[in-house]
Design an enzyme around this catalytic site. Structure first.
Site, PDB file in Angstrom:
ATOM      1  N   ASP A  26      -1.483   6.659  -9.628  1.00 31.41           N
ATOM      2  CA  ASP A  26      -0.364   7.597  -9.462  1.00 31.41           C
ATOM      3  C   ASP A  26      -0.772   9.023  -9.841  1.00 31.41           C
ATOM      4  O   ASP A  26      -1.624   9.220 -10.710  1.00 31.41           O
ATOM      5  CB  ASP A  26       0.811   7.126 -10.330  1.00 31.41           C
ATOM      6  CG  ASP A  26       2.115   7.813  -9.946  1.00 31.41           C
ATOM      7  OD1 ASP A  26       2.229   8.280  -8.788  1.00 31.41           O
ATOM      8  OD2 ASP A  26       3.020   7.903 -10.791  1.00 31.41           O
ATOM      9  N   GLY A  27      -0.156   9.992  -9.188  1.00 29.73           N
ATOM     10  CA  GLY A  27      -0.346  11.400  -9.556  1.00 29.73           C
ATOM     11  C   GLY A  27      -1.036  12.259  -8.507  1.00 29.73           C
ATOM     12  O   GLY A  27      -1.343  13.423  -8.772  1.00 29.73           O
ATOM     13  N   ASN A  28      -1.251  11.714  -7.315  1.00 36.69           N
ATOM     14  CA  ASN A  28      -1.916  12.491  -6.255  1.00 36.69           C
ATOM     15  C   ASN A  28      -1.113  13.735  -5.872  1.00 36.69           C
ATOM     16  O   ASN A  28      -1.659  14.820  -5.686  1.00 36.69           O
ATOM     17  CB  ASN A  28      -2.099  11.646  -4.989  1.00 36.69           C
ATOM     18  CG  ASN A  28      -3.064  10.493  -5.189  1.00 36.69           C
ATOM     19  OD1 ASN A  28      -3.738  10.418  -6.211  1.00 36.69           O
ATOM     20  ND2 ASN A  28      -3.133   9.603  -4.222  1.00 36.69           N
ATOM     21  N   ARG A  30       1.214  15.389  -7.591  1.00 37.28           N
ATOM     22  CA  ARG A  30       1.262  16.410  -8.651  1.00 37.28           C
ATOM     23  C   ARG A  30      -0.079  17.132  -8.764  1.00 37.28           C
ATOM     24  O   ARG A  30      -0.136  18.332  -9.010  1.00 37.28           O
ATOM     25  CB  ARG A  30       1.651  15.767  -9.991  1.00 37.28           C
ATOM     26  CG  ARG A  30       3.153  15.594 -10.139  1.00 37.28           C
ATOM     27  CD  ARG A  30       3.490  14.625 -11.229  1.00 37.28           C
ATOM     28  NE  ARG A  30       3.236  13.250 -10.800  1.00 37.28           N
ATOM     29  CZ  ARG A  30       3.143  12.230 -11.629  1.00 37.28           C
ATOM     30  NH1 ARG A  30       3.227  12.422 -12.931  1.00 37.28           N
ATOM     31  NH2 ARG A  30       2.949  11.028 -11.156  1.00 37.28           N
ATOM     32  N   TRP A  31      -1.157  16.396  -8.546  1.00 34.21           N
ATOM     33  CA  TRP A  31      -2.500  17.006  -8.576  1.00 34.21           C
ATOM     34  C   TRP A  31      -2.570  18.099  -7.502  1.00 34.21           C
ATOM     35  O   TRP A  31      -3.033  19.212  -7.762  1.00 34.21           O
ATOM     36  CB  TRP A  31      -3.565  15.931  -8.340  1.00 34.21           C
ATOM     37  CG  TRP A  31      -4.967  16.429  -8.426  1.00 34.21           C
ATOM     38  CD1 TRP A  31      -5.761  16.453  -9.537  1.00 34.21           C
ATOM     39  CD2 TRP A  31      -5.745  17.004  -7.352  1.00 34.21           C
ATOM     40  NE1 TRP A  31      -6.992  16.988  -9.224  1.00 34.21           N
ATOM     41  CE2 TRP A  31      -7.005  17.345  -7.888  1.00 34.21           C
ATOM     42  CE3 TRP A  31      -5.512  17.259  -5.996  1.00 34.21           C
ATOM     43  CZ2 TRP A  31      -8.018  17.918  -7.131  1.00 34.21           C
ATOM     44  CZ3 TRP A  31      -6.516  17.836  -5.242  1.00 34.21           C
ATOM     45  CH2 TRP A  31      -7.748  18.160  -5.806  1.00 34.21           C
ATOM     46  N   ARG A  39       0.485  17.691  -0.356  1.00 35.68           N
ATOM     47  CA  ARG A  39       0.364  16.382  -1.025  1.00 35.68           C
ATOM     48  C   ARG A  39      -0.760  15.530  -0.440  1.00 35.68           C
ATOM     49  O   ARG A  39      -1.477  14.850  -1.156  1.00 35.68           O
ATOM     50  CB  ARG A  39       1.690  15.623  -0.913  1.00 35.68           C
ATOM     51  CG  ARG A  39       2.796  16.190  -1.794  1.00 35.68           C
ATOM     52  CD  ARG A  39       4.082  15.394  -1.609  1.00 35.68           C
ATOM     53  NE  ARG A  39       3.912  14.010  -2.025  1.00 35.68           N
ATOM     54  CZ  ARG A  39       4.048  13.578  -3.277  1.00 35.68           C
ATOM     55  NH1 ARG A  39       4.353  14.420  -4.237  1.00 35.68           N
ATOM     56  NH2 ARG A  39       3.897  12.316  -3.581  1.00 35.68           N
ATOM     57  N   HIS A  43      -3.922  12.981  -1.869  1.00 37.54           N
ATOM     58  CA  HIS A  43      -4.288  11.606  -1.492  1.00 37.54           C
ATOM     59  C   HIS A  43      -5.761  11.539  -1.079  1.00 37.54           C
ATOM     60  O   HIS A  43      -6.472  10.605  -1.423  1.00 37.54           O
ATOM     61  CB  HIS A  43      -3.403  11.105  -0.352  1.00 37.54           C
ATOM     62  CG  HIS A  43      -1.940  11.023  -0.715  1.00 37.54           C
ATOM     63  ND1 HIS A  43      -1.500  10.433  -1.883  1.00 37.54           N
ATOM     64  CD2 HIS A  43      -0.823  11.465  -0.073  1.00 37.54           C
ATOM     65  CE1 HIS A  43      -0.169  10.513  -1.936  1.00 37.54           C
ATOM     66  NE2 HIS A  43       0.260  11.139  -0.857  1.00 37.54           N
ATOM     67  N   SER A  71       3.403   1.241  -2.023  1.00 35.37           N
ATOM     68  CA  SER A  71       4.417   0.272  -2.453  1.00 35.37           C
ATOM     69  C   SER A  71       5.449   0.063  -1.350  1.00 35.37           C
ATOM     70  O   SER A  71       5.572   0.884  -0.434  1.00 35.37           O
ATOM     71  CB  SER A  71       5.117   0.766  -3.724  1.00 35.37           C
ATOM     72  OG  SER A  71       6.082   1.743  -3.404  1.00 35.37           O
ATOM     73  N   SER A  72       6.209  -1.027  -1.469  1.00 37.46           N
ATOM     74  CA  SER A  72       7.240  -1.297  -0.462  1.00 37.46           C
ATOM     75  C   SER A  72       8.341  -0.238  -0.524  1.00 37.46           C
ATOM     76  O   SER A  72       9.153  -0.131   0.386  1.00 37.46           O
ATOM     77  CB  SER A  72       7.808  -2.705  -0.648  1.00 37.46           C
ATOM     78  OG  SER A  72       8.058  -2.975  -2.006  1.00 37.46           O
ATOM     79  N   LEU A 137     -17.947  -8.098  -6.155  1.00 36.76           N
ATOM     80  CA  LEU A 137     -16.602  -7.643  -6.534  1.00 36.76           C
ATOM     81  C   LEU A 137     -15.572  -7.966  -5.442  1.00 36.76           C
ATOM     82  O   LEU A 137     -15.829  -7.747  -4.267  1.00 36.76           O
ATOM     83  CB  LEU A 137     -16.620  -6.121  -6.753  1.00 36.76           C
ATOM     84  CG  LEU A 137     -15.268  -5.470  -7.079  1.00 36.76           C
ATOM     85  CD1 LEU A 137     -14.845  -5.779  -8.514  1.00 36.76           C
ATOM     86  CD2 LEU A 137     -15.328  -3.955  -6.870  1.00 36.76           C
ATOM     87  N   ILE A 201       6.266   0.157 -14.154  1.00 32.12           N
ATOM     88  CA  ILE A 201       5.481  -0.758 -13.317  1.00 32.12           C
ATOM     89  C   ILE A 201       5.721  -0.498 -11.826  1.00 32.12           C
ATOM     90  O   ILE A 201       4.885  -0.836 -10.984  1.00 32.12           O
ATOM     91  CB  ILE A 201       5.794  -2.236 -13.702  1.00 32.12           C
ATOM     92  CG1 ILE A 201       5.316  -2.500 -15.146  1.00 32.12           C
ATOM     93  CG2 ILE A 201       5.167  -3.233 -12.760  1.00 32.12           C
ATOM     94  CD1 ILE A 201       3.826  -2.293 -15.403  1.00 32.12           C
TER      95      ILE A 201
HETATM   96  C1  IPE Z   1       3.610   3.703  -7.597  1.00 28.06           C
HETATM   97  O1  IPE Z   1       3.703   5.076  -7.576  1.00 28.06           O
HETATM   98  C2  IPE Z   1       3.066   3.203  -6.302  1.00 28.06           C
HETATM   99  C3  IPE Z   1       1.658   3.482  -6.033  1.00 28.06           C
HETATM  100  C4  IPE Z   1       0.829   4.050  -6.854  1.00 28.06           C
HETATM  101  C5  IPE Z   1       1.175   3.031  -4.760  1.00 28.06           C
HETATM  102  P1  IPE Z   1       5.057   5.825  -7.171  1.00 28.06           P
HETATM  103  O2  IPE Z   1       4.788   7.260  -7.285  1.00 28.06           O
HETATM  104  O3  IPE Z   1       5.536   5.310  -5.878  1.00 28.06           O
HETATM  105  O4  IPE Z   1       6.041   5.304  -8.311  1.00 28.06           O
HETATM  106  P2  IPE Z   1       7.406   5.923  -8.838  1.00 28.06           P
HETATM  107  O5  IPE Z   1       8.226   6.307  -7.647  1.00 28.06           O
HETATM  108  O6  IPE Z   1       7.048   7.131  -9.672  1.00 28.06           O
HETATM  109  O7  IPE Z   1       8.009   4.843  -9.684  1.00 28.06           O
HETATM  110  C1  IPE Z   2       0.285   7.956  -5.856  1.00 26.41           C
HETATM  111  O1  IPE Z   2       0.455   9.327  -5.984  1.00 26.41           O
HETATM  112  C2  IPE Z   2      -0.146   7.564  -4.474  1.00 26.41           C
HETATM  113  C3  IPE Z   2       0.874   6.845  -3.688  1.00 26.41           C
HETATM  114  C4  IPE Z   2       2.020   6.421  -4.116  1.00 26.41           C
HETATM  115  C5  IPE Z   2       0.549   6.595  -2.292  1.00 26.41           C
HETATM  116  P1  IPE Z   2       1.866   9.995  -5.704  1.00 26.41           P
HETATM  117  O2  IPE Z   2       1.895  10.406  -4.274  1.00 26.41           O
HETATM  118  O3  IPE Z   2       2.959   9.112  -6.142  1.00 26.41           O
HETATM  119  O4  IPE Z   2       1.759  11.260  -6.623  1.00 26.41           O
HETATM  120  P2  IPE Z   2       2.904  11.876  -7.531  1.00 26.41           P
HETATM  121  O5  IPE Z   2       3.411  10.781  -8.423  1.00 26.41           O
HETATM  122  O6  IPE Z   2       3.955  12.401  -6.613  1.00 26.41           O
HETATM  123  O7  IPE Z   2       2.216  12.957  -8.300  1.00 26.41           O
HETATM  124 MG    MG Z   3       3.978   8.922  -7.880  1.00 31.88          MG
END
Ligand code: IPE
Ligand code: IPE
Ligand code: MG
Length: 249
Positions: A26-28, A30-31, A39, A43, A71-72, A137, A201
């Site tokens: 998570d965090g792509n 915001r990065w 955005r 990724h 995620s779904s 792996l 989670i």
């Molecule tokens: C969780 O991240 C899903 C993945 C990393 C693929 P999200 O960014 O979707 O989660 P929430 O919305 O902050 O809970």
């Molecule tokens: C996680 O990064 C990657 C995916 C859910 C595909 P986000 O896209 O959720 O990045 P933030 O949480 O908005 O920074």
């Molecule tokens: Mg996220």
């Protein structure tokens, strides 16, 4: 993806190395935002971190690396971002397949891939088939995955068996449900790492992580590297897993 330059890594030598690590990447977004970029560029940069995580896993002899890629619930994002993510997945898969062979990686996807376009579905099936006999792996990508979906699809398979008279409903155990989960062939999840600072989670492996160790870091996924992975392994190695039991003093 080049795994040969081992010099930048210190080989781990802890007693309790996890065998199966699952990562919520998570965090792509915001990065990217921090850099004033779109955005999708976050990724793209995140894909580089994926390669670092795979490299670290191979060098440290982890058995299974499960990565939460989509995620779904991620369908709730703007169409442009979803399409770009699908393209990135497709492109990365096609470009990395040669490395799966070279590094003996078995590629797997868990999640409902029927939602993806035909080309991506074919690339996934092709990569799974071509690497099925690789013994290194296991790289397991969770794509259009939800922990609740996983439990439901397991329950549906069990119900069918009961309806056919193959299975006695009174004999359904925790083990039965586990057997039909998408992760049934893998070792249990020892450690879950979540980057990006959130302490949740987000519908990742729900049933499977009942006794997994959890590790949260504020590092945004594109900044993830071998040192952060190492910190997580160190933390895991120092923990005592009791599984509801107790420690003799
Ligand atoms: C969780 O991240 C899903 C993945 C990393 C693929 P999200 O960014 O979707 O989660 P929430 O919305 O902050 O809970
Ligand atoms: C996680 O990064 C990657 C995916 C859910 C595909 P986000 O896209 O959720 O990045 P933030 O949480 O908005 O920074
Ligand atoms: Mg996220």
């Amino acid at each position: 993806m080049e795994y040969k330059s081992l010099s930048e890594y210190t080989k781990q030598d802890y007693k309790n190395i996890p065998r199966h690590v699952a990562i919520i990447m998570d965090g792509n977004g915001r990065w990217a935002n921090k850099q004033g970029k779109m955005r999708i560029l976050g990724h793209k940069e995140g894909f580089k971190a994926v390669k670092k995580a795979i490299k670290f896993s191979i060098i440290n002899n982890l058995k299974v690396l499960t990565l939460y890629a989509f995620s779904s619930e991620n369908w709730n994002r703007p169409l442009l971002e979803i399409e770009s993510l699908m393209e990135l997945f497709s492109f990365s898969l096609d470009s990395e397949i040669k490395n799966f062979k070279k590094y003996n990686i078995q590629f797997k996807v868990i999640g409902d891939i029927t939602y993806f376009n035909k080309k991506l579905q074919n690339s996934i099936c092709n990569a799974e088939q071509k690497t099925v006999n690789n013994s290194g792996l296991i790289l397991n990508i969770a794509a259009n995955y939800g922990g609740r979906w996983d439990i439901i699809q397991s329950v549906k398979k069990i119900i069918k068996k009961v309806q056919k008279g193959i299975l006695d409903a009174n004999k359904i155990t925790e083990n039965t449900l586990s057997q039909y989960l998408s992760t049934s062939k893998f070792l249990p999840v020892d450690l879950v790492i979540r980057t990006g600072g959130e302490k949740r989670i987000s519908n990742f492996l729900l049933w499977q992580i009942a006794y997994s160790e959890l590790y949260f870091t504020d590092v945004l996924w594109p900044d993830f590297n071998q040192y952060i992975f190492q910190d997580a392994i160190k933390s895991f190695a120092s923990r005592e897993r009791r599984f509801g039991g107790f420690k003799k003093y």
